[in-house]
Write a protein that holds these residues in place. Sequence first.
Motif, PDB file in Angstrom:
ATOM      1  N   PHE A  76       0.844  -1.188   0.000  1.00 22.26           N
ATOM      2  CA  PHE A  76       0.000   0.000   0.000  1.00 22.26           C
ATOM      3  C   PHE A  76       0.884   1.245   0.000  1.00 22.26           C
ATOM      4  O   PHE A  76       1.654   1.482   0.941  1.00 22.26           O
ATOM      5  CB  PHE A  76      -0.947  -0.029   1.197  1.00 22.26           C
ATOM      6  N   ILE A  77       0.752   2.026  -1.056  1.00 15.75           N
ATOM      7  CA  ILE A  77       1.589   3.202  -1.290  1.00 15.75           C
ATOM      8  C   ILE A  77       0.820   4.450  -0.854  1.00 15.75           C
ATOM      9  O   ILE A  77      -0.293   4.695  -1.340  1.00 15.75           O
ATOM     10  CB  ILE A  77       1.963   3.341  -2.787  1.00 15.75           C
ATOM     11  N   THR A  78       1.404   5.231   0.048  1.00 14.60           N
ATOM     12  CA  THR A  78       0.794   6.500   0.445  1.00 14.60           C
ATOM     13  C   THR A  78       1.338   7.614  -0.444  1.00 14.60           C
ATOM     14  O   THR A  78       2.545   7.870  -0.483  1.00 14.60           O
ATOM     15  CB  THR A  78       1.086   6.817   1.917  1.00 14.60           C
ATOM     16  N   LEU A  79       0.435   8.265  -1.174  1.00  9.01           N
ATOM     17  CA  LEU A  79       0.820   9.302  -2.126  1.00  9.01           C
ATOM     18  C   LEU A  79       0.859  10.661  -1.451  1.00  9.01           C
ATOM     19  O   LEU A  79       0.005  10.984  -0.618  1.00  9.01           O
ATOM     20  CB  LEU A  79      -0.165   9.319  -3.294  1.00  9.01           C
ATOM     21  N   LYS A  80       1.839  11.458  -1.810  1.00  9.30           N
ATOM     22  CA  LYS A  80       1.961  12.810  -1.253  1.00  9.30           C
ATOM     23  C   LYS A  80       1.184  13.827  -2.077  1.00  9.30           C
ATOM     24  O   LYS A  80       0.624  14.780  -1.544  1.00  9.30           O
ATOM     25  CB  LYS A  80       3.435  13.210  -1.202  1.00  9.30           C
ATOM     26  N   LYS A  81       1.145  13.609  -3.376  1.00  5.76           N
ATOM     27  CA  LYS A  81       0.477  14.538  -4.281  1.00  5.76           C
ATOM     28  C   LYS A  81      -1.036  14.385  -4.165  1.00  5.76           C
ATOM     29  O   LYS A  81      -1.565  13.282  -4.056  1.00  5.76           O
ATOM     30  CB  LYS A  81       0.918  14.258  -5.715  1.00  5.76           C
ATOM     31  N   THR A  82      -1.763  15.504  -4.183  1.00  4.99           N
ATOM     32  CA  THR A  82      -3.217  15.457  -4.179  1.00  4.99           C
ATOM     33  C   THR A  82      -3.710  14.800  -5.462  1.00  4.99           C
ATOM     34  O   THR A  82      -3.301  15.171  -6.566  1.00  4.99           O
ATOM     35  CB  THR A  82      -3.818  16.865  -4.062  1.00  4.99           C
ATOM     36  N   GLN A  83      -4.578  13.816  -5.312  1.00  7.17           N
ATOM     37  CA  GLN A  83      -5.083  13.060  -6.463  1.00  7.17           C
ATOM     38  C   GLN A  83      -6.438  13.636  -6.878  1.00  7.17           C
ATOM     39  O   GLN A  83      -7.477  13.260  -6.343  1.00  7.17           O
ATOM     40  CB  GLN A  83      -5.194  11.581  -6.098  1.00  7.17           C
TER      41      GLN A  83
END
Length: 547
Positions: free
Chosen positions: A113-120
């Motif tokens: 599970f990858i936590t993204l920093k950029k707003t999607q």
Amino acid sequence: MKNLIIIITCFIATSCLSQKKEGLFQSENNFTKQDTLRGSITPEREWWDLTYYHLDIKVNPEEKTISGKNTIQYKVLKQNNKLQVDLQTPLQITKVTQNNKELEIEHVGNAHFITLKKTQNIGDVNSIDVFYEGTPKEAVRAPWDGGFSWKKDNNGKHFIATSCQGLGASVWWPNKDHMYDEVDSMDISVTIPKDLMNVSNGRLQSIVANKDETITTHWHVANPINNYGVNVNIGDYVNFSEVYKGENGDLDMNYYVLRDNLEIAKEHFKDAPKMMKAFEHWFGPYPFYEDSFKLVEVPYLGMEHQSSVTYGNKYKKGYLGRDLSGTGEGLKFDFIIIHEAGHEWFANNITNVDIADMWIHESFTNYSENLFLDYYYGKESSAKYVIGTRKGIRNDKPIIGEYNVNHEGSGDMYNKGGNMLHTLRQLIEDDEKWRQILRGLNKTFYHQTVTTQQIENYISKQSGIDLTAFFNQYLRDIRIPTLEYEIKNNQLKYRWTNIVTDFDMPIQVTIEDKEQWIFPNNEWKEMTIKSKNIQIDEDFYIETVKL
């Protein structure tokens, strides 16, 4: 890109039609959290839609290791910041980046599970780079158990291939390892020793010589592709080709075989254009003209990798020289060429949403063997073949598996499924209408993932027959409908037993040298006949009991 809202809705609806119906087979399987993470459309999967992969890896044959990265491009369907990528041990994800920024990873077994920093933001197209390395699982009995096959040819050169149906593509590369979402297009770059050649899906774009005694082959897939259809095949290959004049124009057909097998392959692979002619007749145009068609020799039996069908039948007719039907008809063609190429229509063009519905791949493709014989040798030959395969049916469990846990149904999806479709052809009683249904499936669901319910509904609608009970009987139950009958005093009594609710399939019989239909159900019916015997059409997959 698939219409994910429709697909997920159909998926949930179909999940409710599992084996839990009253009177049908009940499952006793015990599934784990890993099965659910692998087999379901998790919240960390469903918010993003695959648009593009670039798999860029180096294969080290001497060490039996791989390393590299997969660029995963996706479209945001709704806001979320956690994304699931799948990769099976012992391979390891070393890092994941987005916009050159390393991201946090939570490892839960084979799900990551990858936590993204950029707003999607909804509608945005973003990408991540997933770096990985290690010693991938070695296939013990490819293609059934999956992984890498590390072999050598008769000249001592490396002969390597991947296969991963069922176990999942994540056994050798990181991806969104669920069938419901196919990537729209893909690039595959593979770096190998310079004395070898890699063949993958799609079309070869270039071969680049590197400074370290390696080459990199670049392949491009222009069409949507299911994840298990992606493959790497490495060997001392030579190539020959031809152009097939198909329904959609010129189709490039390429053949990659080991150097020593070139001459025998040129003769033996004549079954390939014959296959293409028969299957375009029955199923419609080959679905991947842009990506060409290839047969690639491998060190295992074979597999339906899209536009890169793998072949290991040792240049023999039948299945490694055997006729699976026991009738002689199966020795009129190379089983692997015909069966695996048939999957280009059923598995690669039309793909199951959930592997529980893998009968959509295997039943139709088993049946394609029959249709190949029909096209070249006639209906009697084809019927003899498909009826002969019944000896391999076990009726051990339903053809449809359990949903949301990456669970296949019974291996009967092959021979029983093929006989179910052969039976259905008799019910439709119009071969041209049946052909148009098969072609219509490939046109209506062109490059789509589908559920069992969609296939059932389409065939029922186009045939004009309510086939609900028919499919329940053959797909979801292990009993074979049994026609009980007796003849006394010129009276024929008959009924169905071993049937699901509402099963009332008509059947053809011959009485006094006259073919006619009878219409049994679960109640005794009677009719007056002069004969003391009736002949029941063997084209129907049923059992009979004369009382």
